[in-house]
Design a protein around this motif. Structure first.
Motif, PDB file in Angstrom:
ATOM      1  N   ILE A  38       0.863  -1.337   0.011  1.00  0.00           N
ATOM      2  CA  ILE A  38       0.030   0.220   0.181  1.00  0.00           C
ATOM      3  C   ILE A  38       0.935   1.306   0.031  1.00  0.00           C
ATOM      4  O   ILE A  38       0.515   2.231  -0.494  1.00  0.00           O
ATOM      5  N   ALA A 167      -2.062   3.082 -10.806  1.00  0.00           N
ATOM      6  CA  ALA A 167      -2.642   4.406 -10.678  1.00  0.00           C
ATOM      7  C   ALA A 167      -2.794   4.769 -12.239  1.00  0.00           C
ATOM      8  O   ALA A 167      -4.006   5.648 -12.386  1.00  0.00           O
ATOM      9  N   ARG A 170      -5.588   3.304 -13.901  1.00  0.00           N
ATOM     10  CA  ARG A 170      -6.863   3.827 -13.573  1.00  0.00           C
ATOM     11  C   ARG A 170      -7.190   5.199 -13.845  1.00  0.00           C
ATOM     12  O   ARG A 170      -8.191   5.440 -14.499  1.00  0.00           O
TER      13      ARG A 170
ATOM     14  N   ASN B  35      -9.079  -2.925  -0.969  1.00  0.00           N
ATOM     15  CA  ASN B  35      -8.651  -1.555  -0.952  1.00  0.00           C
ATOM     16  C   ASN B  35      -7.786  -1.127  -2.109  1.00  0.00           C
ATOM     17  O   ASN B  35      -6.799  -1.926  -2.356  1.00  0.00           O
ATOM     18  N   LEU B  36      -8.438  -0.209  -3.039  1.00  0.00           N
ATOM     19  CA  LEU B  36      -7.688   0.196  -4.184  1.00  0.00           C
ATOM     20  C   LEU B  36      -6.246   0.732  -3.863  1.00  0.00           C
ATOM     21  O   LEU B  36      -5.459   0.935  -4.758  1.00  0.00           O
ATOM     22  N   GLY B  37      -6.123   1.102  -2.555  1.00  0.00           N
ATOM     23  CA  GLY B  37      -4.556   1.557  -2.412  1.00  0.00           C
ATOM     24  C   GLY B  37      -3.675   0.285  -2.644  1.00  0.00           C
ATOM     25  O   GLY B  37      -2.569   0.595  -2.737  1.00  0.00           O
ATOM     26  N   ASP B  42      -3.843   3.024  -5.922  1.00  0.00           N
ATOM     27  CA  ASP B  42      -4.526   4.326  -6.569  1.00  0.00           C
ATOM     28  C   ASP B  42      -4.792   5.005  -5.318  1.00  0.00           C
ATOM     29  O   ASP B  42      -5.808   4.808  -4.568  1.00  0.00           O
ATOM     30  N   THR B 107      -6.473   6.697   0.258  1.00  0.00           N
ATOM     31  CA  THR B 107      -6.614   5.768  -1.035  1.00  0.00           C
ATOM     32  C   THR B 107      -8.209   6.019  -1.454  1.00  0.00           C
ATOM     33  O   THR B 107      -8.861   6.762  -0.678  1.00  0.00           O
ATOM     34  N   ARG B 108      -8.466   5.475  -2.654  1.00  0.00           N
ATOM     35  CA  ARG B 108      -9.795   5.780  -3.059  1.00  0.00           C
ATOM     36  C   ARG B 108     -10.892   4.727  -2.604  1.00  0.00           C
ATOM     37  O   ARG B 108     -12.068   5.127  -2.965  1.00  0.00           O
TER      38      ARG B 108
END
Lengths: 293, 293
Positions: A38, A167, A170, B35-37, B42, B107-108
């Motif tokens: 992360i 990222a 996206r 989680n998109l992180g 992201d 994060t998103r």
């Protein structure tokens, strides 16, 4: 609800573990705040399609997963552990889900501390992509900013690895939406077509099919592998080579192919209509959905 | 042990929350598998230096954090919540730590589900960088693969945002180590010098100091901001402009500056010795360490 399987079985190497796997609810946190996955997007992933419990192209995915690890200088992932985690997760989803998908994740572990890599998989019901498969998708070309040979000249840019640092992929899809489109074909600064942010490009010229060569910093698509087997069985010619961006305007048909959405025919490119062949695409998707490889 | 503070106070917007913050041990998981992180890198981050509890350049960091959010089309982060999270985390570290640092993360949120962005901060003791500050660092130039103007032509490549997708930055530092060096200065395909993977470049030519212009896809360094204030107070000229890669060979001295390591003088560039001025650099680092901005 998706099922999450934390791999306690070492995610690299193959030492045994007393509790090799742990199923957790999808909304129970499993990742530490300082995990490099992360804080730095420092890790790799794969997404696989699962049809009636059968994992498509499992060996090709595991090979690509190992290749991504090599490019990032991560230890080789324990393929057996990921195979098993996906099976456990699929069973935990509840019986008999026809269309599911799974992600494998491997991160470098905890920042600034000696730690083992960290791995897990999750399995969820595949959303319904039938509209994209039958009606097609609108695509725009977007500059990836790199020349074609960047994977050869500058391997630290990690082109050709499926990293957690997505990222840009996206953001490209958001840019497509801003332009009224659904998806993207990335191009190079020297005029070649590459791939989508999450899919492989296939072009048709008569009975010849072409996909951009994975030697040049694109992922070797596992859905595309399946499509090429189906095409070869039909007697079509299939080829890997660098594809010039202007060829996108000359192709008879085009698809973006991946493990979850399968073959999505391109119905518009940068706002210009493109022909789609519904019956042919349906045949390709039936093969991809029911294949046993 | 580092302190982790999960922000329940909305990380975007400013609605009040019954339990706005939660301190958790650094090895207690706080991030969901989807989680998109982690699954897409992201999200965004900032790293701040903390001297005797004082957060350096806090407003500049929060401004840059908001700018990164804007580039990624994330909602504007709640600056007050991050300010407070860092203070809570610093207190939780235990009293009177002279040198600490914190990271803000946003994060998103959760993939494929309507979810709010997710945020936290962690605070830890800053490692001892005195060797790098006094003896200097060996640096290699590595191609970032992009032309200078890519942030203008292709904003979806997110140059100029501090994203969680830092796998390339980490790979570049591994490449430097392979070449016997400690750090990197990225260069463009059209021959300009950019920045380090985690630091800003400053060059000295006589009494003039130059740093690559943040208009061209590099981060505006907060440590560099402090160094420029110190230099201006000494009567030196300071300038932002595009810097040609060959100027690296003509500079009298060079530094890579960031919030944690502060000013590290460059003592070798691509294997060639570079002069370092120990007394001058010590003065710069004393200012950076003790500044109240």
């Amino acid at each position: 609800m998706p099922a999450v399987v934390v791999i306690h079985e070492p995610v690299v190497g193959s030492r045994p573990s007393a509790e090799p796997f742990r199923i957790v609810p999808f909304d129970e946190p499993i990742v530490d705040a300082m995990n490099l996955g992360i804080t730095r997007g420092d890790g790799i992933f794969e997404s696989v399609g699962i049809r009636h419990g059968y994992v498509h192209e499992e060996e090709a995915h595991l090979t690509r997963f190992a290749n991504s690890a090599r490019i990032l200088e991560l230890p080789a992932p324990n393929a057996d552990a990921y195979r098993e985690a996906v099976r456990i997760g699929y069973r935990a989803l509840g019986g008999g889900i026809a269309d599911a998908y799974a992600k494998y994740v491997l991160t470098r572990g905890i920042e600034a501390r000696e730690s083992d890599p960290f791995g897990y998989a999750f399995v969820d019901v595949n959303p319904d992509w039938s509209r994209e498969r039958t009606q097609g998708i609108r695509v725009v070309t977007l500059d990836r900013g790199y020349p074609l040979n960047v994977a050869q000249t500058s391997p630290w840019l990690l082109q050709g690895a499926k990293t957690l640092s997505y990222a840009v992929n996206r953001a490209a899809i958001r840019e497509a939406a801003r332009r009224g489109a659904d998806d993207v074909v990335f191009t190079t600064t020297d005029g070649y077509a590459l791939e989508g942010p999450t899919a492989t490009l296939i072009l048709r010229f008569g009975d010849a099919f072409v996909t951009p060569s994975p030697d040049f910093g694109v992922l070797h698509g596992t859905g595309q592998l399946g499509a090429y087997r189906w095409l070869a069985a039909l007697g079509m010619r299939t080829e890997y080579r660098p594809v010039r961006a202007e060829e996108l305007r000359q192709a008879d048909q085009m698809w973006l192919v991946n493990s979850q959405r399968l073959a999505a025919p391109i119905r518009a490119l940068d706002g210009e209509d493109v022909t789609i062949d519904r019956a042919f695409t349906d045949g390709m998707n039936e093969y991809l959905r029911d294949r046993r490889s």
